[in-house]
Design an enzyme around this catalytic site. Structure first.
Site, PDB file in Angstrom:
ATOM      1  CG  HIS A 106     127.755  82.595  86.204  1.00 28.21           C
ATOM      2  ND1 HIS A 106     128.647  83.386  85.517  1.00 28.21           N
ATOM      3  CD2 HIS A 106     126.525  82.872  85.689  1.00 28.21           C
ATOM      4  CE1 HIS A 106     127.999  84.115  84.632  1.00 28.21           C
ATOM      5  NE2 HIS A 106     126.710  83.826  84.716  1.00 28.21           N
ATOM      6  CD  GLU A 178     123.879  81.512  82.733  1.00 24.34           C
ATOM      7  OE1 GLU A 178     123.102  82.439  82.991  1.00 24.34           O
ATOM      8  OE2 GLU A 178     124.960  81.348  83.317  1.00 24.34           O
TER       9      GLU A 178
END
Length: 269
Positions: A106, A178
């Site tokens: 992430h 993302e």
């Protein structure tokens, strides 16, 4: 572990990050479990739903989810499987307590904790070694054309899995796209852009047989309406703060169910 043969029409996941305390996490999980037990999108297998709470909540959340089709995910794992690594949690233990998948790479792990491509690749191998599906987050740091974004994020994906491929342990992954520039931004990424990049990632993954059965989902400030607007080009969502209200998860599942009904072929009388 999420398997290639069980790939559903849509995949929906939630990461709670570090927003909730323990009691609130358990209450939230109970509400999600109640929804999952009766919602046709989940009970039919049309949607695979997963949740990723904090480490201390994994065991009790796993107990709360018993009897549902909801998968349990962790937000991180160590690169090693055991040893003197104070504060770390191994993939071996995550698998032991019932996790199916684990989030890796992430943007926050990269920016706040200095995790680079090498660390991400090592964690992907650790996940595969321990029968966990890697949920690999990819995203370009600044806004670019869809072609440039595809080149950037597929490069990230390749660097994260190449070590596992070379070791002969690679398998299906969940890729969460993302775009870093869209996370928390005043305006989300345009729908057409999202669909184009997701299609590019999916085509890239399809060209790698060692990743057969993988899924590509979107996680950049995702919310209601996006699946519908994507017109079939968005095959899943990775939700954040929007899903803090369990009722919002029901809304997404309702949307997914409606899309499934719209796509179902008519049956002659």
């Amino acid at each position: 572990m999420l398997t290639a043969t069980s790939a559903p029409a849509l995949t929906v996941g939630v990461s709670l990050k570090m927003y909730f305390g323990h009691a609130r996490t358990i209450a939230w999980a109970r509400a999600v479990a109640d929804i999952a037990r009766e919602h046709p999108a989940v009970t039919s297998g049309a949607v695979d739903l997963f949740v990723a709470p904090t480490f201390p909540s994994l065991v009790p959340v796993h107990e709360v989810l018993a009897g549902t089709r909801v998968h349990l995910g962790a937000q991180d794992l160590a690169t090693a499987d055991e040893g003197a690594f104070t504060g770390e949690v191994s993939g071996a233990e995550l698998h032991e307590i019932g996790c199916d998948l684990v989030e890796i790479g992430h943007a926050e792990r990269r920016s706040l904790f200095g995790e680079d491509d090498r660390v991400v690749a090592d964690k992907v191998q650790a996940a595969f070694r321990n029968h966990l599906t890697p949920l690999i987050c990819v995203g370009e740091p600044s806004r670019a054309s869809s072609a440039d974004a595809i080149a950037d994020v597929t490069g990230q994906l390749d660097r994260s899995v190449d070590g596992a491929v070379a070791a002969g342990i690679a398998g299906p992954v969940v890729v969460a796209y993302e775009p870093v520039w869209a996370i928390g931004a005043p305006e989300p990424a345009p729908d057409a852009f999202i669909v184009d990049v997701l299609a590019g990632i999916a085509a890239h993954v399809a060209a790698r047989p060692e990743l057969a059965g993988s899924r590509v989902i979107y996680g950049g400030s995702a919310g209601p309406g996006l699946l519908t607007r994507g017109a079939g080009g968005i095959r899943g969502l990775f939700l954040g703060r929007f899903a803090h209200d369990p009722a919002a998860i029901r809304t997404i599942l309702d949307e997914a169910a409606a899309l499934g009904e719209a796509a179902a072929p008519e049956v002659a009388p």
